[in-house]
Scaffold this active site. Structure first.
Site, mmCIF file in Angstrom:
data_model
loop_
_atom_site.group_PDB
_atom_site.id
_atom_site.type_symbol
_atom_site.label_atom_id
_atom_site.label_comp_id
_atom_site.label_asym_id
_atom_site.label_seq_id
_atom_site.Cartn_x
_atom_site.Cartn_y
_atom_site.Cartn_z
ATOM 1 N N ARG A 257 0.834 -1.209 0.000
ATOM 2 C CA ARG A 257 0.000 0.000 0.000
ATOM 3 C C ARG A 257 0.868 1.259 0.000
ATOM 4 O O ARG A 257 0.558 2.253 0.649
ATOM 5 C CB ARG A 257 -0.954 0.018 1.200
ATOM 6 C CG ARG A 257 -1.880 -1.174 1.294
ATOM 7 C CD ARG A 257 -2.847 -1.263 0.099
ATOM 8 N NE ARG A 257 -3.709 -2.425 0.232
ATOM 9 C CZ ARG A 257 -3.424 -3.634 -0.230
ATOM 10 N NH1 ARG A 257 -2.289 -3.836 -0.884
ATOM 11 N NH2 ARG A 257 -4.247 -4.639 -0.070
ATOM 12 N N GLU B 61 -4.842 3.799 5.810
ATOM 13 C CA GLU B 61 -4.509 3.698 4.392
ATOM 14 C C GLU B 61 -4.727 5.025 3.666
ATOM 15 O O GLU B 61 -3.917 5.420 2.837
ATOM 16 C CB GLU B 61 -5.362 2.604 3.718
ATOM 17 C CG GLU B 61 -4.856 1.206 3.936
ATOM 18 C CD GLU B 61 -5.506 0.214 2.969
ATOM 19 O OE1 GLU B 61 -5.934 0.655 1.880
ATOM 20 O OE2 GLU B 61 -5.580 -0.973 3.297
ATOM 21 N N SER C 198 -11.360 -0.122 3.081
ATOM 22 C CA SER C 198 -10.518 -0.471 4.225
ATOM 23 C C SER C 198 -9.755 0.766 4.697
ATOM 24 O O SER C 198 -8.993 1.357 3.930
ATOM 25 C CB SER C 198 -9.531 -1.572 3.840
ATOM 26 O OG SER C 198 -10.228 -2.732 3.447
#
Length: 336
Positions: free
Chosen positions: A164, A332, A236
């Site tokens: 990520r 994130e 998420s």
């Protein structure tokens, strides 16, 4: 000439639906629009923010900045011998791109179906799901280098992808403005079904094709994640933390139901959703913001709230997880 707007509302440009405004916004539909926006006298001295689908950002307040609404279209396919090179404009909808490649007989992106956002944002986050990461299908991208003023091509190595993560979230964050992305899809395709949940979804299908894998991914994600059109969210919210084997083993001894995945370097990726759920946050509401009742990894905005309130809740969750498990979970999305 770029299409400029002053004090532009960004509610439709962030999937949390926070009601904030941009001091100046410009719709970018071509590279010429991009250059015109950067050179416009009204934009001089203002910080720069790029928004694609707004699916991976938390807007904590009005932006005293030039916001580039990246809407560059484009789709082209080139035969590359044992693979296909698919180039998409930065403004192309990612899920739409996945569907188009499958319809054109170009499998390889099916595990990444229904991830919100645009093609141009995908490399920034190195999006990944159900056993596949973007970097595995990535060839290169085209970007405007603000440092030199030129358009450049960056390959996989130059993009420095991580979990990520990428160059564009670190030292290249304010330097490169992505205008197109080229993916390499192998002709010798086989479905990637090493993710347990996906394998179970397809256990009744002997040899699933790309469309069937895509449909299975969509079914799973639809069950677990709320539609941003119905409930504000960015999918998420927390990264799955990676820990060393010693800590993982200690946690497993204390918590036998711990969910973890071995990594190539000998470490273990822990399921952030499991950690949060164990702390009792699934379905928790704090006024207009909260945690989704079906998936503890997803923070939601019911309306009338602020990005600051959401971040306060996120910090509370992270602090609680760290106090209980000795592991720090990190967001994130990009915080603006």
């Amino acid at each position: 000439m770029a299409d400029f707007h002053e004090f532009y509302p960004l509610r439709r440009h962030n999937t949390f639906g926070f009601d904030v405004r941009a001091r100046l916004a410009a719709h970018i539909r071509t590279e010429a629009d991009l250059l015109a926006a950067l050179a416009d006298p009204r934009a001089q001295g203002l910080p720069l923010v790029v928004l694609g689908g707004g699916s991976n950002v938390v807007l904590t307040g009005d932006l005293d900045a030039l916001v580039l609404l990246m809407e560059i279209p484009g789709y082209a396919v080139v035969d590359d011998g044992d693979g296909w090179l698919v180039t998409a404009g930065a403004g192309e909808n990612w899920h739409g791109l996945v569907g188009r490649t499958i319809a054109d007989g170009l499998p390889g992106l099916e595990n990444l179906a229904l991830i919100p956002g645009t093609a141009g944002a995908a490399p920034i986050q190195n999006i990944g799901a159900y056993g596949v990461e973007l970097r595995e299908r990535f060839a290169s991208l085209r970007a405007h280098d603000r440092q030199t003023g030129a358009f450049v091509t960056l390959d996989r190595e130059q993009c420095a992808f991580g979990y990520r993560d990428s160059l564009f979230k670190r030292n290249g964050r304010d330097r490169y403005l992505i205008t197109a992305v080229t993916l390499r899809l192998p002709k010798a395709w086989a479905p990637v079904l090493n993710y347990g949940e996906l394998a179970r979804e397809l256990e009744s299908v002997a040899t699933p094709d790309a469309a069937q894998v895509r449909d299975a991914v969509v079914a799973i994600r639809s069950r677990k994640l709320p539609d941003p059109a119905q409930i504000g969210n960015a999918g998420s919210f927390f990264k799955n933390p990676v820990v060393d084997a010693a800590l993982r083993n200690a946690l497993l001894a204390a918590h036998p139901s711990l969910v973890s995945y071995p990594q190539p370097d000998g470490g273990y990726k822990l399921a952030a959703g499991w950690l949060i759920d164990q702390c009792g946050f699934k379905g928790f509401d704090d006024g207009p913001v909260g945690v989704y009742g079906k998936q503890a990894l997803v923070l939601v905005h019911h309306g009338g709230g602020t990005g600051a309130a959401l971040l306060k809740l996120a910090d509370r969750i992270a602090d609680t997880v760290q106090a209980r498990f000795g592991v720090r979970i990190e967001p994130e999305p990009v915080i603006l």
